[in-house]
Write an enzyme that holds these catalytic residues in place. Structure first.
Site, PDB file in Angstrom:
ATOM      1  N   ASP A  96       1.861   2.432 -11.377  1.00  0.00           N
ATOM      2  CA  ASP A  96       1.180   1.886 -10.226  1.00  0.00           C
ATOM      3  C   ASP A  96      -0.047   2.763 -10.016  1.00  0.00           C
ATOM      4  O   ASP A  96      -0.128   3.859 -10.550  1.00  0.00           O
ATOM      5  CB  ASP A  96       2.144   1.984  -9.033  1.00  0.00           C
ATOM      6  CG  ASP A  96       1.506   1.531  -7.761  1.00  0.00           C
ATOM      7  OD1 ASP A  96       0.736   0.563  -7.814  1.00  0.00           O
ATOM      8  OD2 ASP A  96       1.771   2.152  -6.725  1.00  0.00           O
TER       9      ASP A  96
ATOM     10  N   ASP B 174       5.416   4.160  -6.281  1.00  0.00           N
ATOM     11  CA  ASP B 174       5.817   4.824  -5.048  1.00  0.00           C
ATOM     12  C   ASP B 174       6.193   3.869  -3.941  1.00  0.00           C
ATOM     13  O   ASP B 174       6.788   4.271  -2.958  1.00  0.00           O
ATOM     14  CB  ASP B 174       4.688   5.728  -4.549  1.00  0.00           C
ATOM     15  CG  ASP B 174       3.532   4.923  -4.013  1.00  0.00           C
ATOM     16  OD1 ASP B 174       3.199   3.898  -4.648  1.00  0.00           O
ATOM     17  OD2 ASP B 174       2.983   5.288  -2.964  1.00  0.00           O
TER      18      ASP B 174
ATOM     19  N   ASP C 200       6.678  -1.659  -6.030  1.00  0.00           N
ATOM     20  CA  ASP C 200       6.971  -1.188  -7.381  1.00  0.00           C
ATOM     21  C   ASP C 200       8.449  -1.263  -7.718  1.00  0.00           C
ATOM     22  O   ASP C 200       8.849  -0.989  -8.839  1.00  0.00           O
ATOM     23  CB  ASP C 200       6.508   0.267  -7.552  1.00  0.00           C
ATOM     24  CG  ASP C 200       5.043   0.416  -7.230  1.00  0.00           C
ATOM     25  OD1 ASP C 200       4.274  -0.447  -7.666  1.00  0.00           O
ATOM     26  OD2 ASP C 200       4.675   1.379  -6.532  1.00  0.00           O
TER      27      ASP C 200
END
Lengths: 358, 1143
Positions: free
Chosen positions: B411, B835, B839
């Site tokens: 990410d 995080d 995700d």
């Protein structure tokens, strides 16, 4: 709407959170800073030995240098042993019976005596050990190995029960056999009598031919053979019912089963020296049936060295291992010189990550 | 031991599902809860509120626990052998076969029992907590377990909710309460819940007693963030949403008390529904071990069959001494020969049982447990001062998998960047405000070939710097905006920032000290920006937002303006926008909307207006500086139009089916004809050490994909900044829907197809000349088509040719799809790191999920397998721990494989010499303790202490990581080599040992079969233990101690065992067996010879391989670690130079 909260009469907003971080200790696990520790940080001291050519060559040379002398020593010891091996299973059958050896050996009415003359090639120092050697005899076969009763050998018929482990030689005529089992039943029964030049009898000492621990701990002093070899099928030797098992050393030797189908077993000792060119007459009672399965029988007379009986293979194994190690050392040495070491950073693959073709 | 089992368990329990399916409700009717009348609910048979999280109870423990254990192949095999060994034809005593199995099972079962006992105690504690329930007109204390659906309960501040409840009223006048949900999702910020207005009055026992109503709601489900239901009171229906629901596991905060109705109890509560067992991930190595064990099975059966068939051919009545003609009921008496063969085969299976390493799984489990609790969790290199947290291995199953990662899906926001958002530029009415980076800074940042932390310049701090605000422009600051060209636009722009959000100010405080509770940090940045620009949002009530505005005309005068919030159209990742409909005190209805540019531009009244065009260019400019952008727009609403819309909206809100979707549809109706105000640019700084870390990972041969929801320009930019995923020397392939403008879906699909085909063809030529240095950039819309079944193969092919792939504007689902695509097509180990909640799906889809603890709550952590505080710790996690763990586990497995085959084969050779019967070469106990006592210590020494290179070196030479990717330590070739050596060595040991059995010994005596067996076994133990020293490049004291320990254990065992007399042995027993062989010289000669001869072969091979065909790690070991040990100093320098060279 009337207030229901006496402490905060007017402020609707008073129930807004105060600093939430203070009022609510976060319930998630806070890992405190780990303490430094060589183990957890994987920094334990240790040596990092490298198999450099030097090291390998040194190790191999060292092994070679140590092993070859040991091997040579063992080989010399083995060579110093004087051994007379006399194979007799065919010779001891009269010519006329050789067509059907099995019939001969199973016919009790024919005498099995057989006399042979052995020539002593070299001086043989006492004690001279007498062995019999059998071939193709699977003492280590499972059916054979299991067919014994240790309990019975040590304690005798304690509760008159038959030992199931002894099958198929448990009972004879409905009465338990002592010692039971195939091993005891098939006890080797050829006998040898030795005389020097046909007239001087050589005494064969048949004591202390079994390991002490067997005699003392595995065969009972008060256990006597009982109902042994009374069945319709006679296997091998009979035992003197008046001698306790612990003194029946032939049986004890026989019952320490051998690891391989070709084996020697100690028969006795001649406790006088034999000179070169002496002639020994052996009176063989050729009773034991190895003919049905085509096994060989040999009589062996052997002296011992500091290492024991004749065993060239042990010495050879050492010498061969030693030589191979030295050869390896040489190969390493030569290839180290001839071939460039590939210990070069240039040989690290994936030198540049972006050129690697996956 | 506790924490790891605990965390394992938690990882199973806390998988949070993101998908929201509300179909169930429609299909299966609804749940009825009759309030305040427990008896009335009896017909529904709702379950009680007592919970049990234990896996077993007293009666099910053994059957169930054993069942779990026997899901392992090796255990099943051992059970099979143990049963076989009870049969009369067994070659070994049954107890010796049962013993290792029992030992291994009891270790595993006691672990299970211990964990379950703790769960049980915990449950009991929870079930017996007290809660106040309304009985008659008083509050009565009762235990949680006695709570039933429909009862009315009172919860006080800081107490936990005992069940899922509907909020009726609270100490707050407006039915408001604050809850903390950290038990559910780990988020520690407070959330508000608000009761329906009609139930506010039920606040005392007397009033609550009279509460009558019925709740119609969805059936129990595990979706934490949705709730659909209605409260029916006096034949009126009121919609209930998550706003009114208090979930079990949350606690009441900052509110004196609340009153609620229990709707779901016990195992039907959402938190418990979420505790369903998710199958745990298994590492690829684990699966390969299974294959290995099947191979060993195969080998075992072949060996046994050979024995069985040969036995039939061998037995012959001519061997009179066996008396085969007499039936004794054992194998050899079985009349048909075929029967003899079958029984002998089975008998040999019991004899060769040592080939399957029964203790392998337990050993690996213990080793991995050590690795994760002692090494990963306690690594100081991964400890982060600021958060006071180290790394956390939430499962220990995947340690070794970390050493084989080939694809990382990362990410961007919060993972590569800090997720500390700072408002730094904006464009209002087509004019840019705020300072952009100077050209010098820019070239520093992006121009260099080797990115490094020092070179990455974050924006300098400006005069008015405050957390979240790094903006300086005299034209706007201090009220100067009034003199701008278009003050009205500015005003609306700031108002939108101040009103359109879901932030919550902490308390009454001054503008300097105020602190906002926000769900995402960019929201805070915008509110703070508004504050600094003169629109101070300082209070939120349930219905309104109060903003302290500086007056439009009068400079300096301040007034509190209360905006009545009529509707909030919430942000979601699919909508990509958030709107608020509010009423200005003047009565004017306004819709403020902020969101992603695509979302806003689609809904503009005129997206070709000058402002829109200028802003569009500005958006591109901001994005190219790596800034996140949001568009700001508004719309005045007509009152009558609003009313009709609101009616639809309320209907959608109270619908029981597809509520979310309907709300979206209705929201679309009003979020249109927007007027663009401008856009904001928020900077998200790169985390420390990210460029270095990525550089290292790339060198390690790992492919890094960035999957982000951001704009393409932002993403490309971060690609530049972070590490040269993209740089000027690399070819960039861009597949973007933007370049095609407004195209129909079919056109876009064709476009994607053309692109893929073209690039694929082109790429082949390009690769030949320039190598693999292409970067693919694709956006979410194109990705959607690229992932379709007919194109995904070419997309996959293309992506494989690329050095790196950047996917931008992707949804959480697409992130997971991309991960899955690579996982199953490339068949390589994938790792996802992220995080945020968006995700989670990606983290779960990959082989390994890593969470970066960030600003966005704990959802990612809950779903992850490993949690770290900073992206840069990935280097340590993969290159050090993953790699070492992989090396160690591989070595342990191959070693197990080797030592068990070695032992079993010596037995096999003996079988060939004993008439193909199943006579044991070794005593039963020797065999059965071989794995658990005599050779187990070195296994742990390898598994815990072994290092092929030191952690420092494995970080300095990332290339070493390729050993894992290429699976050098666990290739079939390697196993083949070990197999070859074990065959060869077993024969040598057997042959040498058997030599001693022939000739006379001391006093002419002869050794028996058991003496030879003891000798051979001792040789095996010595050889196998010493094998550890060969080719192992790191030896600690523990290695030596383990080898020595093994010998000591073996000798002690031998001494004790041979002094026990047992009359129950079938065969000649080993009593006194020790003294006989050790009194002969042969024994010692062979004991010295066999291991040396055996290990010389190993040494020669290892040495040859090492010197003439070294692996990378061996070169590096030699070069870097012992530069003085080698005469050739030059090479060492060469290596250093190589290490330092730019890629």
């Amino acid at each position: 709407m009337a207030s229901r909260n006496p402490t905060n009469p007017n402020h609707a907003s008073s129930s807004q959170p105060a600093n939430s971080r203070e009022t609510n200790p976060q319930p998630r696990i806070l890992l405190r800073k780990p303490k430094y520790n060589r183990f957890t940080q994987q920094e334990l001291p240790g040596c990092r030995p490298f198999l450099t050519p030097q090291w390998i060559i040194t190790i191999f040379m060292l092994v070679g240098v140590i092993f070859i002398p040991i091997g040579v020593g063992a080989l010399l010891a083995s060579r110093s042993v004087v051994e007379i091996v006399h194979r007799y299973e065919t010779e001891c059958i009269p010519e006329i019976h050789r067509i059907n050896k099995l019939a001969y050996i199973q016919n009790d009415s024919i005498s099995k005596d057989c006399s042979k003359v052995l020539k002593v090639q070299k001086h043989m120092k006492a004690p001279i050990y007498i062995y019999y050697q059998l071939d193709h005899f699977y003492q280590n076969h499972r059916r054979y190995v299991k067919s014994r009763s240790n309990e019975q050998l040590l304690y005798g018929l304690r509760d008159n029960s038959t030992k199931s482990s002894c099958g198929p030689e448990t009972n004879s005529n409905g009465v338990p056999i002592v010692p039971c089992g195939l091993i005891a039943w098939s006890l080797f029964n050829d006998t040898y009598k030795f005389s020097l030049f046909e007239d001087i009898e050589l005494h064969v000492n048949k004591t202390n031919i079994a390991w002490k621990s067997d005699r003392e701990h595995k065969f009972g002093k008060k256990v006597y053979p009982f109902n042994f070899q009374n069945g319709s099928l006679i296997g091998g030797a009979k035992l003197d019912p008046s001698v306790p098992l612990s003194d029946q050393e032939d049986l004890i030797v026989w019952m320490r089963i051998s690891a391989l189908p070709t084996f020697r077993k100690l028969y006795g000792r001649i406790e006088v020296d034999l000179e070169a060119d002496d002639y020994i007459t052996v009176e063989i009672q050729n009773n034991y049936n190895t003919y049905s399965f085509g096994g060989k029988k040999s009589l062996v007379l052997s002296t011992t060295s500091w290492l024991g009986g004749k065993n060239d293979t042990l010495g050879k194994a050492y010498v061969v291992t030693g030589i191979l190690c030295i050869l390896l050392a040489v190969v390493f040495f030569l290839s180290h010189i001839i071939m460039p070491s590939r210990f070069d950073p240039k040989n690290i693959s994936g030198h540049k990550y972006d050129t690697v073709d996956q | 031991m506790d924490s790891i089992w605990e965390s394992k368990e938690r990882s199973l329990k806390r998988r949070i599902r993101l998908d929201r399916s509300s179909e169930e409700l429609g299909q299966q009717g609804y749940r009825r809860v009759i309030c305040n009348d427990p008896q009335a609910n009896a017909p529904f048979n709702y379950r009680g509120n007592s919970i049990s999280t234990t896996k077993y109870n007293l009666f099910t423990f053994l059957p169930k626990g054993l069942f779990e254990q026997f899901r392992r192949v090796a255990n099943v095999y051992f059970l099979f052998v143990a049963i076989l060994s009870l049969a009369p034809f067994s070659a070994v005593q049954s107890v010796t076969n049962i013993f290792p199995l029992v030992l291994v099972l009891s270790i595993s079962l006691s672990k299970e029992a211990f964990e379950d006992w703790r769960r049980f105690k915990n449950d009991r504690k929870i079930n017996s907590s007290f809660v106040e329930v309304l009985e008659g007109d008083t509050w009565v204390q009762t235990t949680w377990s006695k709570l039933v659906v429909g009862s009315i309960v009172k919860i006080k501040s800081k107490e936990y909710f005992p069940a899922d409840m509907l909020l009726l009223s609270s100490s707050n006048d407006e039915g408001l309460c604050y809850i903390e949900t950290s038990n559910l999702d780990g988020e520690s910020n407070l959330k508000t819940r608000r009761a329906l207005e009609n139930t506010w009055k039920y606040a005392t026992p007397y009033e609550a007693r009279n509460f009558r109503g019925e709740i119609h709601c969805e059936h129990p489900n595990d979706l934490l963030y949705t709730f659909t239901g209605n409260l029916v009171m006096d034949e009126e229906t009121f919609p209930i949403s998550t706003e009114q629901i208090l979930l079990r596991g949350c606690s009441l905060q900052n509110t004196s008390w609340i009153i609620g109705i229990v709707t779901f109890t016990g195992h039907e509560t959402k938190v418990m529904m979420n505790a369903l067992n998710v199958p745990s991930k298994r590492s690829r190595l684990d699966k390969k071990i299974d294959i290995l064990i099947y191979f060993l099975f195969g080998m075992l059966f072949v060996m046994s069959m050979i024995g069985g068939i040969s036995c039939v051919l061998f037995i012959n009545p001519q061997l009179w001494y066996l008396e085969l003609q007499i039936d004794t009921g054992d194998i050899f008496s079985a009349s048909p020969k075929a029967m003899v063969g079958v029984l002998m085969t089975l008998s040999l299976i019991t004899l060769y049982n040592t080939i399957i390493p029964v203790s392998l799984y337990v050993s690996i489990e213990i080793i991995k447990f050590f690795q994760s609790t002692q090494f990963i969790n306690k690594d100081l290199n991964m400890y982060h001062e600021e958060t006071n947290m180290g790394a956390q291995a939430r499962t220990s199953n995947l340690n070794d998998e970390l050493g084989q990662v080939e694809y990382i899906f990362s990410d961007k926001t919060g993972t590569l960047t800090q997720n500390v958002m700072e408002f730094c530029m904006c464009s209002i009415g087509g004019i840019i405000y705020g300072s952009s980076l100077s050209d010098d800074q820019r070239s520093d940042t992006y121009g260099m070939r080797i990115p490094s932390e020092q070179l990455h310049v974050n924006r300098p701090k400006c005069e008015f710097y405050e957390k979240g605000f790094n903006f300086c422009d005299q034209r706007l600051m201090g009220g100067a905006w009034r003199n701008e060209e278009n003050p009205e636009v500015c005003k609306e722009f700031f108002r939108c920032l101040a009103v359109c959000h879901s932030a919550l100010p902490d308390e009454e405080s001054t503008s300097k000290e105020i602190n906002y509770q926000v769900s995402s940090p960019d929201e805070a940045a915008l509110v703070v920006a508004a504050k600094n620009l003169g629109f101070f949002f300082h209070r939120r009530t349930t219905t309104s937002v109060i903003v302290r505005e500086s007056h439009v005309q009068g400079l300096g005068s301040i007034q509190d303006v209360e905006y009545k919030i009529l509707n909030v159209l919430e942000f979601s990742s699919s909508r990509k926008r958030q709107s608020v409909i509010c009423a200005h005190p003047s009565g004017q209805l306004i819709l403020y909307c902020k969101g992603a540019d695509t979302a806003i531009y689609q809904r503009l009244e005129d997206n070709k207006s000058p402002i829109a065009v200028a802003t569009w260019n500005h958006l591109r400019k901001f994005a190219s500086e790596g800034l996140r952008t949001l568009c700001v727009a508004y719309r005045f609403l007509d009152f009558s139009m609003y009313q009709s819309w609101n009616a639809m909206f309320q209907e959608a809100r109270s619908s029981l089916t597809d509520r979310e979707q309907r709300i979206h549809q209705v929201a679309e109706l009003i979020e249109e004809q927007l007027i663009l105000l401008g856009c904001v640019a928020i900077e998200d700084k790169l985390q420390d050490g990210v460029p270095t870390c990525i550089h290292t990972l790339l060198q390690a041969g790992i492919k890094i994909w960035v999957l982000t929801g951001d704009k393409m320009e932002t993403a490309i930019n971060v690609g530049y900044a972070a590490c040269g995923l993209i740089d000027a020397n690399r070819r960039q392939l861009v597949i973007s829907s933007d370049t095609k403008g407004d195209s129909t879906e079919v056109e876009i699909k064709d476009w994607v197809k053309q692109n893929l085909v073209f690039y694929l063809e082109d790429g082949k030529e390009h690769r030949i000349t320039n190598g693999n240095n292409t970067t693919l950039v694709i956006d979410g819309k194109c990705l959607e088509y690229a992932l379709e079944s007919d194109l995904h193969e070419s997309f996959f092919e293309l992506s494989c040719q690329c050095f790196s792939v950047i996917c931008c504007r992707v949804t959480p689902l697409q992130k997971a799809q991309v991960t899955t695509l690579i996982r199953y097509n490339a068949r390589k180990v994938t790792l996802s790191i992220g995080d945020g909640a968006n995700d989670v799906s990606m983290i779960q889809a990959a082989h390994i999920g890593v969470a970066v603890r960030g600003q966005e709550g704990m959802q990612a952590v809950m779903a992850s397998d490993f949690a770290i505080s900073q992206f840069r710790f990935l280097t340590d996690l993969l290159l050090v721990h993953g790699r070492l763990s992989y090396v160690r586990i591989s070595k342990v497995v191959t070693y197990f494989f080797y030592k068990n085959i070695l032992l079993t084969l010596t037995q096999f050779w003996f079988t060939l010499f004993c008439g193909y019967s199943s006579t044991n070469f070794y005593d039963d106990w020797y065999q059965s303790l071989y794995n658990v006592l005599f050779t187990s210590l070195p296994v742990f020494a390898i598994g815990i202490f072994d290092q092929d290179v030191s952690p420092k070196i494995s970080k300095q030479c990332p290339q070493l990581y390729k050993t894992g990717i290429e699976n050098l330590y666990f290739r079939w070739q390697l196993l083949g080599r070990w197999l070859f050596f074990s065959i060869f060595q077993s024969f040598i040991i057997f042959y040498f040992s058997i030599l001693t059995g022939f000739s006379g010994k001391r006093l002419g005596k002869i050794l028996g079969q058991w003496d030879v067996g003891t000798l051979a076994f001792s040789s095996v133990v010595i050889a196998v233990n010493f094998r550890l020293l060969i080719g192992n490049s790191f030896l600690t004291l523990w290695h030596f101690a383990s080898i020595l320990g093994s010998f000591v254990v073996w000798i002690i065992f031998l001494i004790f065992y041979t002094s026990i007399y047992s009359i129950w042995d079938f065969e000649e027993n080993v009593y006194g067996q020790l003294l006989v062989p050790i009194s002969t010289l042969d024994f010692w000669f062979i004991l010295c010879l066999s291991p040396v001869a055996v290990l010389a072969a190993d040494l020669a091979f290892e040495g040859f391989q090492r010197i003439f065909m070294p692996y990378d790690y061996q070169i590096i070991q030699d070069e870097e670690l012992s530069p003085t040990g080698r005469n050739d100093q030059q090479l060492s320098k060469g290596l250093r130079a190589w290490l330092l060279q730019p890629s």
